[in-house]
Design a protein around this motif. Structure first.
Motif, PDB file in Angstrom:
ATOM      1  N   VAL A  35     235.846  50.626 -20.352  1.00  0.00           N
ATOM      2  CA  VAL A  35     237.028  51.426 -20.000  1.00  0.00           C
ATOM      3  C   VAL A  35     236.584  52.782 -19.469  1.00  0.00           C
ATOM      4  O   VAL A  35     237.101  53.267 -18.459  1.00  0.00           O
ATOM      5  CB  VAL A  35     237.978  51.568 -21.210  1.00  0.00           C
ATOM      6  CG1 VAL A  35     239.094  52.572 -20.920  1.00  0.00           C
ATOM      7  CG2 VAL A  35     238.567  50.217 -21.596  1.00  0.00           C
TER       8      VAL A  35
ATOM      9  N   ALA B  28     235.044  52.295 -15.948  1.00  0.00           N
ATOM     10  CA  ALA B  28     236.035  51.996 -14.908  1.00  0.00           C
ATOM     11  C   ALA B  28     236.808  53.235 -14.483  1.00  0.00           C
ATOM     12  O   ALA B  28     237.308  53.306 -13.363  1.00  0.00           O
ATOM     13  CB  ALA B  28     236.996  50.912 -15.402  1.00  0.00           C
TER      14      ALA B  28
ATOM     15  N   THR C 122     242.186  50.532 -17.096  1.00  0.00           N
ATOM     16  CA  THR C 122     241.754  49.193 -17.528  1.00  0.00           C
ATOM     17  C   THR C 122     241.994  48.947 -19.008  1.00  0.00           C
ATOM     18  O   THR C 122     241.598  47.903 -19.530  1.00  0.00           O
ATOM     19  CB  THR C 122     240.262  48.958 -17.204  1.00  0.00           C
ATOM     20  OG1 THR C 122     239.477  49.953 -17.869  1.00  0.00           O
ATOM     21  CG2 THR C 122     240.026  49.005 -15.701  1.00  0.00           C
TER      22      THR C 122
ATOM     23  N   THR D 206     243.926  47.995 -22.468  1.00  0.00           N
ATOM     24  CA  THR D 206     244.961  47.087 -22.964  1.00  0.00           C
ATOM     25  C   THR D 206     245.424  47.656 -24.296  1.00  0.00           C
ATOM     26  O   THR D 206     244.812  48.606 -24.818  1.00  0.00           O
ATOM     27  CB  THR D 206     244.395  45.672 -23.196  1.00  0.00           C
ATOM     28  OG1 THR D 206     243.388  45.746 -24.223  1.00  0.00           O
ATOM     29  CG2 THR D 206     243.811  45.081 -21.919  1.00  0.00           C
TER      30      THR D 206
END
Length: 178
Positions: free
Chosen positions: A49, A52, A87, A89
Motif C-alpha cells: 500500500v 503504490a 490500493t 481495502t
C-alpha cells in the motif's frame, strides 16, 4: 539540536521527521536539546500500500526497533497513519489500525487519504475526485472515488482507528498497574 542544547534555553519542543533519520547520535542530541517528542509518518502497515502511493517508509521491523529506542530515550512518540489509500481495502486498513495499536506509541494520528488539488495524484486522477468543495479536503472525509471503500466506510474506519487505539492505551495502563 546541539546549538539549542548549548544555549541552555531550557525549552521543551517536538519535531516531525522521517524515521529513517533516527539513529543513536540523533537521539543523544534530542535528549541534550530537551526535545520531548517526535512525530513521524508510518502511513500504512502494508508495504504494498505504501509503495503504490509512493510513500517511502522503513520496514515494519525497523519501525518497531526505532520506536522502542525513541521511547527508551524518554521521548514521546506520535505515529501518523493514512487510511483509504488508493490500493487499501477494509482489511488492509484494519491491519494498519491493529499495527498502530501494537507499536506502544504515545499518540496516533489517523487520517483519510486526501488528494489535495495540485498534487500529482490529484492531477492524474481528476476524474475520481468527487468533491469540489475545498473545505472538505481535510483528511477526515473521502473526497475521491475509491475502488473498494466508500465515504461511509472510510469514516467508520477512521472512528474505529481512534477507538481501538484509545482502548489499547487504556488496556496497557491497567496491565501496568495490576
Amino acid at each position: 539540536l546541539k546549538k539549542i542544547g548549548d544555549s541552555k534555553l531550557n525549552i521543551e519542543f517536538s519535531s516531525e521527521l522521517h524515521l529513517n533519520n533516527v539513529d543513536d547520535e540523533f537521539l543523544e542530541l534530542c535528549k541534550y536539546s530537551k526535545m520531548n517528542g517526535l512525530k513521524f509518518g508510518i502511513e500504512s502497515a502494508i508495504e504494498e500500500v505504501r509503495d503504490a502511493s509512493n510513500r517511502f517508509s522503513v520496514s515494519n521491523d525497523k519501525q518497531k526497533t526505532l520506536i522502542q529506542k525513541i521511547k527508551k530515550a524518554g521521548i514521546k512518540t506520535v505515529g501518523m497513519f493514512i487510511l483509504a489509500q488508493p490500493t487499501d481495502t477494509r482489511e488492509t486498513c484494519l491491519q494498519t489500525i491493529d499495527y498502530a495499536c501494537s507499536l506502544n506509541l504515545d499518540v496516533a494520528q489517523f487520517s483519510i487519504f486526501t488528494p489535495y488539488p495540485g498534487t500529482p495524484y490529484y492531477k492524474k486522477n481528476l476524474s475520481k475526485v468527487k468533491n469540489t468543495e475545498y473545505q472538505n479536503f481535510n483528511q477526515y472525509r473521502l473526497v475521491y472515488e475509491h475502488d473498494k471503500i466508500d465515504q461511509v466506510e472510510a469514516r467508520e474506519l477512521l472512528e474505529t482507528a481512534y477507538k481501538k487505539f484509545i482502548y489499547s492505551k487504556i488496556k496497557r495502563f491497567f496491565l501496568r498497574i495490576n
